[in-house]
Design an enzyme around this catalytic site. Structure first.
Site, PDB file in Angstrom:
ATOM      1  N   ASP A   1       0.844  -1.200   0.000  1.00  0.00           N
ATOM      2  CA  ASP A   1       0.000   0.000   0.000  1.00  0.00           C
ATOM      3  C   ASP A   1       0.881   1.253   0.000  1.00  0.00           C
ATOM      4  O   ASP A   1       0.616   2.223  -0.706  1.00  0.00           O
ATOM      5  CB  ASP A   1      -0.912  -0.026   1.226  1.00  0.00           C
ATOM      6  CG  ASP A   1      -1.620  -1.362   1.350  1.00  0.00           C
ATOM      7  OD1 ASP A   1      -2.404  -1.682   0.445  1.00  0.00           O
ATOM      8  OD2 ASP A   1      -1.354  -2.112   2.302  1.00  0.00           O
TER       9      ASP A   1
ATOM     10  N   HIS B   1      -4.479  -3.346   6.445  1.00  0.00           N
ATOM     11  CA  HIS B   1      -4.289  -3.626   5.018  1.00  0.00           C
ATOM     12  C   HIS B   1      -5.651  -4.045   4.461  1.00  0.00           C
ATOM     13  O   HIS B   1      -5.968  -5.223   4.358  1.00  0.00           O
ATOM     14  CB  HIS B   1      -3.257  -4.741   4.793  1.00  0.00           C
ATOM     15  CG  HIS B   1      -3.265  -5.221   3.377  1.00  0.00           C
ATOM     16  ND1 HIS B   1      -2.835  -4.452   2.333  1.00  0.00           N
ATOM     17  CD2 HIS B   1      -3.708  -6.382   2.822  1.00  0.00           C
ATOM     18  CE1 HIS B   1      -3.010  -5.115   1.196  1.00  0.00           C
ATOM     19  NE2 HIS B   1      -3.542  -6.286   1.466  1.00  0.00           N
TER      20      HIS B   1
END
Ligand code: NAI
Length: 326
Positions: free
Chosen positions: A159, A187
């Site tokens: 990410d 996440h």
């Protein structure tokens, strides 16, 4: 040459591992002077496929590889391991609710946490990649009472890297111009990519983009990037996930660059008002094989709301499996 270290990888016959193992073996993760012994774990039906992967690893004749083994026994795979990358997880099947997915993975990560506790080096560094990564890391950690909880981490580096790449594209820069990217939280699609402390050419990133773009395009695109890749590729991110795992472990083991930081899902000590004990992604610097949460960042109302939303999701995931936590 240094003495070899033992690196355990689970889900070793899967897609991510098909990229990851070759990067570890070539020295991208721990350095070109660090020999590795690969200890690979799979479920029994995938052992034949794992055999094929091991044959290919052998055929690369990597000079840093000091040994390779494959097994379906977690106690064997984690024996004396210095590093563990927990990639294998139960994917969401048809008709499976989020709670079912959490529970199916709780069973896997409890058993692996226990096997790590009983067999691995007490200094082991664990990275959980398999989803739901933060909660899987929490479950493994709670099942390993003899190991410092700081040594269990979850991957939000993909990410982080996505956040840097999309910002660079927007501003006509490269990732080399970007520092201090931060992903807060889970996440998942509630993660919060924060540009308030991020710097592009030494200047605050959020001041260099329109608020509308930040809120309406950037944040959702970073959050939903995994789904966009599945739609385009017909399979989930693999090479980029493997790359992020290599980046995460390398930063942790070898340190972060001066004047920069990385995002890691780590055991919360309550910093920034986040519940203690959740595995929450924070900005971290790493040195001498240890991480430190970057402290003292100013958090405005916009950020606070998003940091709390992703914290809330993690607390709910934890509560959904609380009956399985020791
Ligand atoms: P995959 O399905 O290709 O491979 C997973 C492998 O794990 C399979 O070979 C399977 O047999 C094995 N496995 C399942 N249960 C196991 C167990 N108990 N012990 C050992 N091995 C086991 O999946 P892929 O694409 O490699 O992804 C792996 C995981 O990583 C998934 O959970 C995926 O959602 C997650 N992921 C996480 C990302 C992150 O940023 N944190 C990014 C991309 C994927």
């Amino acid at each position: 040459m240094k003495a070899p270290v033992r690196v355990a990888v689970t889900g070793a016959a899967g897609q991510i591992s098909y990229s990851l193992l070759f990067r570890i073996a070539s020295g991208d993760m721990l350095g070109k002077d660090q020999p590795v012994i690969l200890q690979l774990l799979e479920i029994t039906p995938a052992l034949e496929a794992l055999k094929g992967v091991i044959m290919e690893l052998e055929d690369c004749a990597f000079p840093l590889v000091a040994g390779i083994s494959g097994t379906d026994d977690a106690n064997v795979a984690f024996k004396d391991a210095d590093y563990a990358l927990l990639v294998g997880a139960r994917p969401r099947g048809p008709g499976m609710e989020r709670k079912d997915l959490l529970e199916a993975n709780a069973a896997i990560f409890s058993a692996q946490g226990k096997a790590i506790n009983d067999n691995a080096s007490k200094d082991i560094k664990v990275l959980v990649v398999g989803n739901p990564a933060n909660t899987n890391a929490l479950i493994a950690q709670r099942n390993a009472p003899d190991i410092n909880p700081r040594q269990f981490t979850a991957m939000t580096r993909l990410d982080h890297n996505r956040g840097m790449a999309q910002l660079a594209t927007k501003l006509g820069k490269t990732v080399n111009d970007i520092k201090k990217m931060t992903i807060w939280g889970n996440h998942s699609s509630t993660q919060y990519p924060d540009l308030h402390h991020c710097e592009v050419d030494g200047k605050v990133a959020v001041d260099q983009v329109e608020q509308d773009w930040y809120e309406g395009t950037y944040i959702p695109e970073v959050q939903q990037r995994g789904a966009a890749i599945i739609k385009a590729r017909g399979a989930s991110s693999a090479a980029s996930a493997a790359n992020a795992a290599v980046d995460h472990m390398r930063s942790w083991a070898l340190g972060t660059a001066e004047g920069d930081w990385v995002s890691m899902g780590i055991y919360s000590d309550g910093s920034y008002g986040i519940q203690e004990g959740l595995i929450y992604s924070y900005p971290c610097t790493c040195k001498d094989g240890d991480w430190t949460i970057v402290q003292g960042l100013e958090v405005n109302d916009f950020s606070r709301a998003r940091m709390q939303a992703t914290e809330q999701e993690l607390a709910e995931e934890r509560d959904a499996v609380s009956h399985l936590l020791p």
